[in-house]
Motif scaffolding. Structure first.
Motif, PDB file in Angstrom:
ATOM      1  N   LEU A 339      12.463  16.831 -43.130  1.00 62.54           N
ATOM      2  CA  LEU A 339      11.379  17.448 -42.339  1.00 62.54           C
ATOM      3  C   LEU A 339      11.576  18.960 -42.250  1.00 62.54           C
ATOM      4  O   LEU A 339      10.615  19.726 -42.325  1.00 62.54           O
ATOM      5  N   GLU A 340      12.843  19.372 -42.120  1.00 67.17           N
ATOM      6  CA  GLU A 340      13.142  20.814 -42.029  1.00 67.17           C
ATOM      7  C   GLU A 340      12.681  21.540 -43.297  1.00 67.17           C
ATOM      8  O   GLU A 340      12.255  22.696 -43.249  1.00 67.17           O
ATOM      9  N   SER A 341      12.755  20.859 -44.437  1.00 68.67           N
ATOM     10  CA  SER A 341      12.408  21.529 -45.701  1.00 68.67           C
ATOM     11  C   SER A 341      10.901  21.520 -45.989  1.00 68.67           C
ATOM     12  O   SER A 341      10.450  22.144 -46.938  1.00 68.67           O
ATOM     13  N   MET A 342      10.114  20.805 -45.179  1.00 71.05           N
ATOM     14  CA  MET A 342       8.664  20.737 -45.430  1.00 71.05           C
ATOM     15  C   MET A 342       7.986  22.056 -45.048  1.00 71.05           C
ATOM     16  O   MET A 342       8.228  22.587 -43.967  1.00 71.05           O
ATOM     17  N   GLU A 343       7.131  22.532 -45.954  1.00 72.65           N
ATOM     18  CA  GLU A 343       6.468  23.812 -45.677  1.00 72.65           C
ATOM     19  C   GLU A 343       4.963  23.643 -45.433  1.00 72.65           C
ATOM     20  O   GLU A 343       4.234  24.611 -45.331  1.00 72.65           O
ATOM     21  N   THR A 344       4.510  22.378 -45.361  1.00 68.22           N
ATOM     22  CA  THR A 344       3.084  22.126 -45.110  1.00 68.22           C
ATOM     23  C   THR A 344       2.969  21.090 -43.989  1.00 68.22           C
ATOM     24  O   THR A 344       3.959  20.485 -43.597  1.00 68.22           O
ATOM     25  N   GLU A 345       1.742  20.888 -43.514  1.00 67.96           N
ATOM     26  CA  GLU A 345       1.478  19.761 -42.603  1.00 67.96           C
ATOM     27  C   GLU A 345       1.839  18.474 -43.351  1.00 67.96           C
ATOM     28  O   GLU A 345       1.547  18.349 -44.544  1.00 67.96           O
ATOM     29  N   THR A 346       2.437  17.525 -42.650  1.00 70.52           N
ATOM     30  CA  THR A 346       2.995  16.362 -43.335  1.00 70.52           C
ATOM     31  C   THR A 346       2.546  15.044 -42.714  1.00 70.52           C
ATOM     32  O   THR A 346       2.534  14.900 -41.492  1.00 70.52           O
ATOM     33  N   LEU A 363      12.304  15.275 -32.582  1.00 70.14           N
ATOM     34  CA  LEU A 363      11.061  15.643 -31.869  1.00 70.14           C
ATOM     35  C   LEU A 363      10.569  17.064 -32.171  1.00 70.14           C
ATOM     36  O   LEU A 363       9.389  17.252 -32.460  1.00 70.14           O
ATOM     37  N   PRO A 364      11.449  18.091 -32.118  1.00 70.61           N
ATOM     38  CA  PRO A 364      10.935  19.444 -32.386  1.00 70.61           C
ATOM     39  C   PRO A 364      10.302  19.567 -33.775  1.00 70.61           C
ATOM     40  O   PRO A 364       9.249  20.195 -33.935  1.00 70.61           O
ATOM     41  N   LEU A 365      10.929  18.949 -34.782  1.00 71.74           N
ATOM     42  CA  LEU A 365      10.392  19.041 -36.147  1.00 71.74           C
ATOM     43  C   LEU A 365       9.086  18.255 -36.279  1.00 71.74           C
ATOM     44  O   LEU A 365       8.159  18.681 -36.968  1.00 71.74           O
ATOM     45  N   VAL A 366       9.016  17.099 -35.614  1.00 71.17           N
ATOM     46  CA  VAL A 366       7.794  16.291 -35.678  1.00 71.17           C
ATOM     47  C   VAL A 366       6.645  17.058 -35.035  1.00 71.17           C
ATOM     48  O   VAL A 366       5.539  17.141 -35.585  1.00 71.17           O
ATOM     49  N   ASN A 367       6.921  17.677 -33.886  1.00 70.72           N
ATOM     50  CA  ASN A 367       5.879  18.470 -33.209  1.00 70.72           C
ATOM     51  C   ASN A 367       5.389  19.614 -34.085  1.00 70.72           C
ATOM     52  O   ASN A 367       4.212  19.937 -34.112  1.00 70.72           O
ATOM     53  N   GLU A 368       6.311  20.199 -34.837  1.00 67.22           N
ATOM     54  CA  GLU A 368       5.971  21.388 -35.633  1.00 67.22           C
ATOM     55  C   GLU A 368       5.284  21.022 -36.954  1.00 67.22           C
ATOM     56  O   GLU A 368       4.369  21.706 -37.400  1.00 67.22           O
ATOM     57  N   LYS A 369       5.709  19.925 -37.588  1.00 68.38           N
ATOM     58  CA  LYS A 369       5.298  19.717 -38.988  1.00 68.38           C
ATOM     59  C   LYS A 369       4.488  18.452 -39.270  1.00 68.38           C
ATOM     60  O   LYS A 369       3.874  18.351 -40.318  1.00 68.38           O
ATOM     61  N   VAL A 370       4.548  17.462 -38.374  1.00 70.99           N
ATOM     62  CA  VAL A 370       3.972  16.154 -38.721  1.00 70.99           C
ATOM     63  C   VAL A 370       2.601  15.968 -38.089  1.00 70.99           C
ATOM     64  O   VAL A 370       2.451  16.125 -36.879  1.00 70.99           O
ATOM     65  N   VAL A 417       2.651  14.189 -48.258  1.00 68.35           N
ATOM     66  CA  VAL A 417       2.985  12.843 -47.771  1.00 68.35           C
ATOM     67  C   VAL A 417       4.466  12.635 -48.072  1.00 68.35           C
ATOM     68  O   VAL A 417       4.889  12.744 -49.223  1.00 68.35           O
ATOM     69  N   LEU A 418       5.233  12.388 -47.016  1.00 67.61           N
ATOM     70  CA  LEU A 418       6.685  12.286 -47.159  1.00 67.61           C
ATOM     71  C   LEU A 418       7.174  10.892 -46.764  1.00 67.61           C
ATOM     72  O   LEU A 418       7.000  10.467 -45.626  1.00 67.61           O
ATOM     73  N   LEU A 419       7.773  10.177 -47.720  1.00 68.58           N
ATOM     74  CA  LEU A 419       8.490   8.936 -47.383  1.00 68.58           C
ATOM     75  C   LEU A 419       9.931   9.349 -47.082  1.00 68.58           C
ATOM     76  O   LEU A 419      10.675   9.732 -47.974  1.00 68.58           O
ATOM     77  N   SER A 420      10.297   9.320 -45.782  1.00 73.92           N
ATOM     78  CA  SER A 420      11.675   9.620 -45.386  1.00 73.92           C
ATOM     79  C   SER A 420      11.997   8.693 -44.219  1.00 73.92           C
ATOM     80  O   SER A 420      11.817   9.026 -43.056  1.00 73.92           O
ATOM     81  N   PRO A 421      12.480   7.466 -44.529  1.00 74.53           N
ATOM     82  CA  PRO A 421      12.437   6.366 -43.553  1.00 74.53           C
ATOM     83  C   PRO A 421      13.396   6.466 -42.367  1.00 74.53           C
ATOM     84  O   PRO A 421      13.161   5.840 -41.345  1.00 74.53           O
ATOM     85  N   ALA A 422      14.508   7.206 -42.507  1.00 76.36           N
ATOM     86  CA  ALA A 422      15.516   7.328 -41.440  1.00 76.36           C
ATOM     87  C   ALA A 422      16.155   5.977 -41.097  1.00 76.36           C
ATOM     88  O   ALA A 422      16.840   5.853 -40.089  1.00 76.36           O
ATOM     89  N   CYS A 423      15.900   4.972 -41.917  1.00 77.74           N
ATOM     90  CA  CYS A 423      16.381   3.617 -41.640  1.00 77.74           C
ATOM     91  C   CYS A 423      16.799   2.951 -42.944  1.00 77.74           C
ATOM     92  O   CYS A 423      16.386   3.364 -44.023  1.00 77.74           O
ATOM     93  N   ALA A 424      17.590   1.879 -42.820  1.00 75.19           N
ATOM     94  CA  ALA A 424      17.905   1.051 -43.988  1.00 75.19           C
ATOM     95  C   ALA A 424      16.657   0.276 -44.395  1.00 75.19           C
ATOM     96  O   ALA A 424      15.672   0.224 -43.655  1.00 75.19           O
ATOM     97  N   SER A 425      16.711  -0.331 -45.573  1.00 71.04           N
ATOM     98  CA  SER A 425      15.486  -0.862 -46.205  1.00 71.04           C
ATOM     99  C   SER A 425      15.406  -2.381 -46.235  1.00 71.04           C
ATOM    100  O   SER A 425      14.460  -2.933 -46.757  1.00 71.04           O
ATOM    101  N   PHE A 426      16.429  -3.062 -45.672  1.00 67.43           N
ATOM    102  CA  PHE A 426      16.573  -4.486 -45.991  1.00 67.43           C
ATOM    103  C   PHE A 426      15.530  -5.397 -45.358  1.00 67.43           C
ATOM    104  O   PHE A 426      15.485  -6.580 -45.668  1.00 67.43           O
TER     105      PHE A 426
END
Length: 446
Positions: A339-346, A363-370, A417-426
């Motif tokens: 999220l920190e590396s995103m330079e557009t609305e996401t 939260l701060p990054l989500v408020n700023e970029k998502v 559009v960013l797939l960055s799940p922050a979770c395992a996939s199982f």
């Protein structure tokens, strides 16, 4: 002489690799997997005439082995593992087993994030410098299989905390610790201290002639080093501090100093951008300097290194919307970097099996970029609760196709559009690679 017997728990990459090496070294072998063994691994076991079973553990038989290798996926407190330990039978990891049968020197790389990129980075530089080196651990063929089949001078190993939990005498010549953030706490009694101890096992057998490379900006690492002694020579890297010996930034240049030799390179020339990649590059350049690889070779390698699949991988631009696959982000810290590396609305696709995540850091990054969140998991309650008030749109989905189609509807020109799940996939996928491939497939089908 009595033939040593080994029982191998888990018939995956590390289990089958261990079986191949054990066969070569004259062990009596039994491979046992509580689940299904993949056909490709069964073929290998049959070819090497190795006994195996699936869907069960024949305990009487396993409890007669002189040593047991368990796959990293099996927890230390599994009943069978506790029985083995109770009988005094050593339970080791594939890394420990394989290291006994090679005279090659090892570069061991661990950390919560960045270890795959750093491992591939180091291997890329070594190969460019014509050093004979294998790459194993969590990447590529298993370490044991490579020890059985190849003759390398060096190995670059990506090591998880689970693999390090199963070592006794394993000693890397060069150890790298990229960072430590809360991850896999479900396996460490939800104690960050236990997890930190596990990561530091990488240096426990090192001597004064070995090297320990680490992130000096990481609070968890620094706190541990303040309280504990290690024998290896320390080589820190940092974006904020400077060192006599170590890697740091000066005027947007990476500088690596080791015993009066110096390497420098502008960060703008790095093929992978972003603060976390600058750190990965510092760690890799420090290893390369220790091995006295030509500076020109190090620079060229860092300019042309391609990165890792499923790690901030740009997939396609459709209607001026960039689709990015960061499926390898299986914890909060990795998603923080993304999220920190995103330079557009996401439009952010997130979710899966939660390993004890605390979402407030984002939260701060989500408020700023998502601008919108698409949940992709069997249970999304925690994500809904954490971010429900931050964004206007938050949607629950149960398949990758559905998630990507909704993202396509929501995302507008010049957004991502960013797939960055922050979770395992199982819960919905076989592993993070399967999740990333399904994402790319769904994007290409739009």
């Amino acid at each position: 002489m009595e033939v040593k017997s080994i029982a191998i728990l888990g018939g995956g990459e590390s289990g089958v690799g261990t079986a191949i090496l054990a066969k070569k070294e004259g062990f009596k072998i039994f491979v046992s997997d509580k689940g299904k063994i993949k056909d490709k691994y069964k073929e290998v076991l049959k070819h090497h005439e190795i006994e195996w079973e699936e869907y069960t553990h024949s305990e009487e038989r396993i409890l007669t082995a002189s040593v047991v290798m368990k796959s990293p996926g099996i927890p230390d407190n599994a009943p069978l593992v506790l029985k083995l330990k109770g009988k005094g039978i050593p339970v080791i990891s594939e890394i420990e087993f394989a290291s006994e049968f090679t005279s090659a020197e090892v570069i061991g790389i661990t950390g919560s994030n960045g270890k795959t990129t750093t491992t591939k980075f180091v291997h890329h530089i070594l190969k460019s410098g014509n050093i004979s080196a294998g790459m194993a651990g969590n990447v590529g063929d298993s370490f044991a299989k490579q020890v059985a089949e190849n003759e390398f001078d060096w190995y670059v190993l990506e090591l998880s905390s689970f693999q390090l939990d199963g070592i006794l005498n394993f000693r890397p010549k060069i150890a790298v610790l990229t960072n430590i953030t809360a991850d896999h706490l479900d396996r460490y009694e939800y104690s960050l201290d236990n997890y930190i101890e596990s990561k530091f096992r990488i240096t426990k057998n090192q001597t004064e002639s070995d090297f320990f490379i680490y992130d000096a900006d990481d609070e968890n690492i620094i706190k541990w080093l303040d309280k504990n002694q290690i024998k290896a020579q320390k080589l820190p890297f940092s974006l904020e501090k400077k060192f006599e010996n170590g890697a740091f930034l000066e005027n947007d240049e990476i500088i690596v100093k080791i015993n009066n030799t110096q390497f420098n390179m502008p960060t703008t020339d790095l093929s992978l951008q972003g603060k976390h990649n600058t750190k990965n590059a510092m760690a890799a350049a420090t290893v390369a300097q220790l091995l006295r690889i030509r500076k020109q070779t190090i620079r060229e390698s860092m300019e042309n290194f391609q990165g890792v699949e499923h790690r901030l991988e740009k997939v396609l631009k459709i209607n001026n919307v960039m689709y990015i696959n960061d499926s390898k982000a299986t914890n909060i810290n990795a998603t923080f970097y993304a999220l920190e590396s995103m330079e557009t609305e996401t439009v952010w696709i997130v979710g899966g099996v939660d390993k004890g995540n605390v979402y407030s850091d984002l939260l701060p990054l989500v408020n700023e970029k998502v601008k919108a969140i698409i949940c992709l998991g069997v249970d999304n309650a925690k994500i809904m609760a954490a971010f429900g008030n931050c964004v206007d749109t938050i949607v629950e989905t149960q398949s990758m196709d559905e998630a990507v189609k909704i993202a396509y509807k929501i995302a507008e020109k010049n957004e991502s559009v960013l797939l960055s799940p922050a979770c395992a996939s199982f819960d919905l996928f076989e592993n993070y690679e399967d999740r990333g491939r399904q994402f790319k497939e769904a994007v290409r089908n739009l």
